[in-house]
Design a protein around this motif. Sequence first.
Motif, PDB file in Angstrom:
ATOM      1  N   THR A   1       0.834  -1.326   0.289  1.00 46.40           N
ATOM      2  CA  THR A   1       0.089  -0.390  -0.453  1.00 46.40           C
ATOM      3  C   THR A   1       1.487   1.741   0.155  1.00 46.40           C
ATOM      4  OG1 THR A   1      -1.763  -1.193   1.113  1.00 46.40           O
ATOM      5  CG2 THR A   1      -1.394   1.081   0.777  1.00 46.40           C
ATOM      6  N   ILE A   2       2.014   1.209   0.540  1.00 44.14           N
ATOM      7  CA  ILE A   2       2.642   2.128   1.093  1.00 44.14           C
ATOM      8  C   ILE A   2       2.937   2.624  -0.572  1.00 44.14           C
ATOM      9  CG2 ILE A   2       4.840   3.382   1.800  1.00 44.14           C
ATOM     10  CD1 ILE A   2       3.694   2.324   4.255  1.00 44.14           C
ATOM     11  N   ARG A   3       4.034   1.282  -1.415  1.00 51.83           N
ATOM     12  CA  ARG A   3       4.551   2.061  -2.083  1.00 51.83           C
ATOM     13  C   ARG A   3       3.859   2.493  -3.564  1.00 51.83           C
ATOM     14  NH1 ARG A   3       6.998  -2.835  -1.374  1.00 51.83           N
ATOM     15  NH2 ARG A   3       5.599  -3.982  -2.836  1.00 51.83           N
ATOM     16  N   ASP A   4       2.269   1.895  -3.320  1.00 50.48           N
ATOM     17  CA  ASP A   4       1.603   2.594  -4.242  1.00 50.48           C
ATOM     18  C   ASP A   4       1.205   3.818  -3.909  1.00 50.48           C
ATOM     19  OD1 ASP A   4      -0.368   1.547  -6.492  1.00 50.48           O
ATOM     20  OD2 ASP A   4      -1.539   2.251  -5.356  1.00 50.48           O
ATOM     21  N   ILE A   5       1.121   4.218  -2.696  1.00 46.36           N
ATOM     22  CA  ILE A   5       0.998   5.219  -3.053  1.00 46.36           C
ATOM     23  C   ILE A   5       2.188   6.816  -3.000  1.00 46.36           C
ATOM     24  CG2 ILE A   5       0.855   7.368  -0.728  1.00 46.36           C
ATOM     25  CD1 ILE A   5      -0.661   5.179   1.216  1.00 46.36           C
ATOM     26  N   ARG A   6       3.142   5.958  -3.037  1.00 44.67           N
ATOM     27  CA  ARG A   6       4.257   6.472  -2.928  1.00 44.67           C
ATOM     28  C   ARG A   6       4.460   6.993  -4.749  1.00 44.67           C
ATOM     29  NH1 ARG A   6      10.621   5.251  -2.352  1.00 44.67           N
ATOM     30  NH2 ARG A   6      11.926   6.741  -3.011  1.00 44.67           N
ATOM     31  N   LEU A   7       3.542   5.775  -5.167  1.00 37.25           N
ATOM     32  CA  LEU A   7       4.275   5.827  -6.246  1.00 37.25           C
ATOM     33  C   LEU A   7       3.309   6.725  -7.496  1.00 37.25           C
ATOM     34  CD1 LEU A   7       5.365   4.493  -9.233  1.00 37.25           C
ATOM     35  CD2 LEU A   7       2.754   2.473  -9.289  1.00 37.25           C
ATOM     36  N   HIS A   8       2.025   6.892  -6.620  1.00 38.67           N
ATOM     37  CA  HIS A   8       0.814   7.837  -7.882  1.00 38.67           C
ATOM     38  C   HIS A   8       1.096   8.851  -7.124  1.00 38.67           C
ATOM     39  CE1 HIS A   8      -1.402   3.608  -8.428  1.00 38.67           C
ATOM     40  NE2 HIS A   8      -1.869   4.584  -8.730  1.00 38.67           N
ATOM     41  N   GLU A   9       1.319   9.630  -5.737  1.00 31.66           N
ATOM     42  CA  GLU A   9       1.990  10.932  -5.790  1.00 31.66           C
ATOM     43  C   GLU A   9       0.697  11.708  -4.705  1.00 31.66           C
ATOM     44  OE1 GLU A   9       5.081  12.505  -7.728  1.00 31.66           O
ATOM     45  OE2 GLU A   9       6.627  11.350  -6.813  1.00 31.66           O
ATOM     46  N   ASP A  10      -0.600  11.014  -5.013  1.00 35.80           N
ATOM     47  CA  ASP A  10      -1.579  12.071  -5.071  1.00 35.80           C
ATOM     48  C   ASP A  10      -2.047  12.269  -3.814  1.00 35.80           C
ATOM     49  OD1 ASP A  10      -4.246  12.476  -4.692  1.00 35.80           O
ATOM     50  OD2 ASP A  10      -5.225  10.790  -5.101  1.00 35.80           O
ATOM     51  N   MET A  11      -1.731  13.801  -3.077  1.00 38.09           N
ATOM     52  CA  MET A  11      -1.872  14.504  -1.565  1.00 38.09           C
ATOM     53  C   MET A  11      -3.178  13.890  -1.485  1.00 38.09           C
ATOM     54  SD  MET A  11       1.324  15.731  -1.861  1.00 38.09           S
ATOM     55  CE  MET A  11       2.425  15.838  -2.959  1.00 38.09           C
ATOM     56  N   ASP A  12      -4.316  13.992  -2.226  1.00 41.91           N
ATOM     57  CA  ASP A  12      -5.462  13.734  -1.452  1.00 41.91           C
ATOM     58  C   ASP A  12      -5.631  12.232  -1.097  1.00 41.91           C
ATOM     59  OD1 ASP A  12      -6.404  16.439  -1.553  1.00 41.91           O
ATOM     60  OD2 ASP A  12      -6.359  16.807  -3.681  1.00 41.91           O
ATOM     61  N   ASP A  13      -4.789  11.165  -1.343  1.00 38.44           N
ATOM     62  CA  ASP A  13      -4.597  10.113  -1.352  1.00 38.44           C
ATOM     63  C   ASP A  13      -5.589   9.559  -0.092  1.00 38.44           C
ATOM     64  OD1 ASP A  13      -4.952   7.108  -1.021  1.00 38.44           O
ATOM     65  OD2 ASP A  13      -3.075   7.366  -1.901  1.00 38.44           O
ATOM     66  N   GLU A  14      -6.843   8.629  -0.584  1.00 36.76           N
ATOM     67  CA  GLU A  14      -8.144   8.655   0.563  1.00 36.76           C
ATOM     68  C   GLU A  14      -6.948   6.988   1.413  1.00 36.76           C
ATOM     69  OE1 GLU A  14     -12.016   7.434  -1.244  1.00 36.76           O
ATOM     70  OE2 GLU A  14     -11.764   9.497  -1.766  1.00 36.76           O
ATOM     71  N   ARG A  15      -6.376   6.404   1.343  1.00 36.27           N
ATOM     72  CA  ARG A  15      -5.908   5.641   2.295  1.00 36.27           C
ATOM     73  C   ARG A  15      -5.022   6.138   3.488  1.00 36.27           C
ATOM     74  NH1 ARG A  15      -2.973   2.731  -2.978  1.00 36.27           N
ATOM     75  NH2 ARG A  15      -2.376   4.372  -3.072  1.00 36.27           N
ATOM     76  N   VAL A  16      -3.999   7.575   3.365  1.00 38.01           N
ATOM     77  CA  VAL A  16      -3.842   8.902   4.236  1.00 38.01           C
ATOM     78  C   VAL A  16      -5.065   9.149   4.863  1.00 38.01           C
ATOM     79  CG1 VAL A  16      -2.174   9.985   5.095  1.00 38.01           C
ATOM     80  CG2 VAL A  16      -1.294   8.420   2.660  1.00 38.01           C
ATOM     81  N   ILE A  17      -5.057   8.775   5.820  1.00 41.79           N
ATOM     82  CA  ILE A  17      -6.319   9.426   7.132  1.00 41.79           C
ATOM     83  C   ILE A  17      -5.571  10.687   8.735  1.00 41.79           C
ATOM     84  CG2 ILE A  17      -8.485   8.492   8.560  1.00 41.79           C
ATOM     85  CD1 ILE A  17      -8.813   5.617   7.057  1.00 41.79           C
ATOM     86  N   VAL A  18      -6.187  11.614   8.322  1.00 35.97           N
ATOM     87  CA  VAL A  18      -5.596  12.216   8.979  1.00 35.97           C
ATOM     88  C   VAL A  18      -7.214  12.515  10.351  1.00 35.97           C
ATOM     89  CG1 VAL A  18      -4.586  14.179   9.556  1.00 35.97           C
ATOM     90  CG2 VAL A  18      -4.630  13.521   6.889  1.00 35.97           C
ATOM     91  N   TYR A  19      -6.029  12.434  11.857  1.00 39.40           N
ATOM     92  CA  TYR A  19      -6.727  12.621  13.208  1.00 39.40           C
ATOM     93  C   TYR A  19      -6.330  13.744  12.885  1.00 39.40           C
ATOM     94  CZ  TYR A  19      -9.495   8.707  12.668  1.00 39.40           C
ATOM     95  OH  TYR A  19     -11.153   7.620  12.701  1.00 39.40           O
ATOM     96  N   ALA A  20      -6.903  14.571  14.678  1.00 43.71           N
ATOM     97  CA  ALA A  20      -6.264  15.359  15.615  1.00 43.71           C
ATOM     98  C   ALA A  20      -6.606  15.160  16.916  1.00 43.71           C
ATOM     99  CB  ALA A  20      -6.341  16.984  14.385  1.00 43.71           C
ATOM    100  N   GLN A  21      -5.853  15.471  17.625  1.00 42.58           N
ATOM    101  CA  GLN A  21      -5.957  15.623  19.076  1.00 42.58           C
ATOM    102  C   GLN A  21      -5.539  16.738  19.590  1.00 42.58           C
ATOM    103  OE1 GLN A  21      -3.856  12.958  21.704  1.00 42.58           O
ATOM    104  NE2 GLN A  21      -4.938  12.489  22.903  1.00 42.58           N
ATOM    105  N   PRO A  22      -6.759  17.886  20.259  1.00 41.52           N
ATOM    106  CA  PRO A  22      -6.893  19.016  20.301  1.00 41.52           C
ATOM    107  C   PRO A  22      -5.681  19.259  21.934  1.00 41.52           C
ATOM    108  CG  PRO A  22      -8.265  18.560  20.172  1.00 41.52           C
ATOM    109  CD  PRO A  22      -8.237  16.986  20.543  1.00 41.52           C
TER     110      PRO A  22
END
Length: 646
Positions: A393-414
């Motif tokens: 999965t990581i190699r595929d993400i790197r290959l496509h270089e999609d900055m909005d890739d849905e496989r990278v999920i962002v959470y945030a903690q206050p």
Amino acid sequence: MGFFVEYNCIGEVAGLFMSVLLLFVMLYIKPKRTYICNFIFYGNILSIIAECIQISIVIVANNPGKYYHRNLFIIQLLAFLIVYNGILFFIFAYVNMMSIVRRSQKKEFMYMYVFYSAVYIVAIIVEIASYGLYTLMIDGIDIRHFTRLYTSAGIVCAFVCLVASMFNRRDISRVTWHAVCLFAPIDLIVLILQMIYVARGFSIFSAITYAPIFMLGFLMFHNTPFDEISGSQNVHALEAYLESNMQKKKVYIAYVILKTPDVESFVSADSDAYYYGIKVCRNIEAISPKLRMYMVADCKFVNVLQEEDEKKAISAIQKIRGVMDKARVELDVPFNYTLIAGEINDEFETVLKVRQFFEFVSRKYVNQNNSQFYITKPADYDNFNQFYDISTTIRDIRLHEDMDDERVIVYAQPIYSVETGTFRSAEALMRLKVGDRIVSPDVFIPIAEMSGAIHMLTCIILNKVCKSISQFMEYYDFDSISINCSSKELSMENLNADFLEIIDRYDIEPAKIRLEVTETAMFDDYETAKKNMENLTSEGIQFYLDDFGTGYSSLERVMNCPFKTIKFDKTLLYKSLDDTRMNDILSYMIEVFKKNGFITLIEGVEDESQNQYSVDHGFDFIQGYLYAKPTPIEEIKKYFTRKSGF
């Protein structure tokens, strides 16, 4: 004088074509020039010369009225005999020098061949004196005596090569022995047929007794993946073998990594260790005829065993271990080894996956200072499958270089501000979606760092954080959102440009972004990292030193880098609650950092006692489940104060 029948030299033409083709291939692909490869190259050159001379001899013999000149014809015959002797020398040298022991006896070898050449010359003189090399007939030239003379020399050479290989059986690899056993008898038969058919069939085809030898030697040991000394094949041959067999037959792998303090001394061709290493290869080959050896990299070997009986397979693998242990005891050069063995099961669809599995299992022993032997277990296959899915999965993400890739999920903690009693900032936390699973960063970050994809993941999370900030910064009051940045990334020269380009894309203030750098991973290039930090700081980006107290950064290094906030690891908090000495140390460090203008932040606060301790000891910011759990970054705005007027 009798009736003359023209000679057929189609065999010589075929040999010439083969030799010229081999010369072209060797010049074009430039094979690795091993010690014995030179014998093939120069032997092939002489083959071309001999074949051209032989064809010209046949042409003259078939058309003496047009081309015959006594002196020139004698020169042609003698030239061929001399060149043929050179060809026999290179064949004889090539076969014998496949033995590493013979290479140490080059002087004796030369004396032996000088004697052989002397006998050959005497035979030529006797032939000339007794019968002459040829007989001039009415409409042709009889060259049967000439042909039988050099053919006899070829028969002697082939027989001596076979006998010499038999005596050196223990010093040559199995594949070399098999090649000699196969081709030397064939060569003998063809040479005998040449002696017979030069009279009965009037055919000259002696070229096919030496041209194919050089061609086959090149194909087996210098173009295709066999090493003539160790008997090993290369990684390409391993891939070809596994692709053909791993889904059809039961195959076991014994993956061996050698670890020596001085590789050069271990592999030097003049060292005793080198000779012992060859002995080790022979001993491993002797374990089973079903065992194949491959050298996939320096000091990395793969032994492949095709065996249906599991007990026999494990027994053979144990014997490989025994050979390695014996070598450790007897060899003067100290070395350790890691031997990982296991079956290739049906889950391995590709050869790449097989290689990655054994690399994955061996990684746990990479920093061990002693030898390791391990037979894989079912849990290893399960762990590897998880690793493989993540790394793919990581190699595929790197290959496509999609900055909005849905496989990278962002959470945030206050993050709670003690001074204002509000949430002024947050930490962005990355998750990775692999199939239907959500993977935590402590699992996939090491894989991303190892595969060189960590910077792409950081850029994606930075892009998503900047997008979220641009959507709600006009309506909510907050200071910043921080993201984690690998210390290895800070050693990249293009880091500043990559980060600032993303921030500029969303037209937000750089001060809204802060970077957290872990203490546990030291900078690959400290000076470059420090320069990058200073450049980003000048743009308004602040740095947090994350997980302080768990790594080995010196206080001097912390003070010299442009960190603004020191983020204490939760383990320091937990230990300080129960240990007065740790409490004193933590109190002292907080005082020192505050005195030098640093902001202090504690993470991992989960209950009221931890919270009260943090407040009492003067931490500026507090992060933990007591205040807020990580939430999708789109929802983080609800923790910030809404601006007046909205």
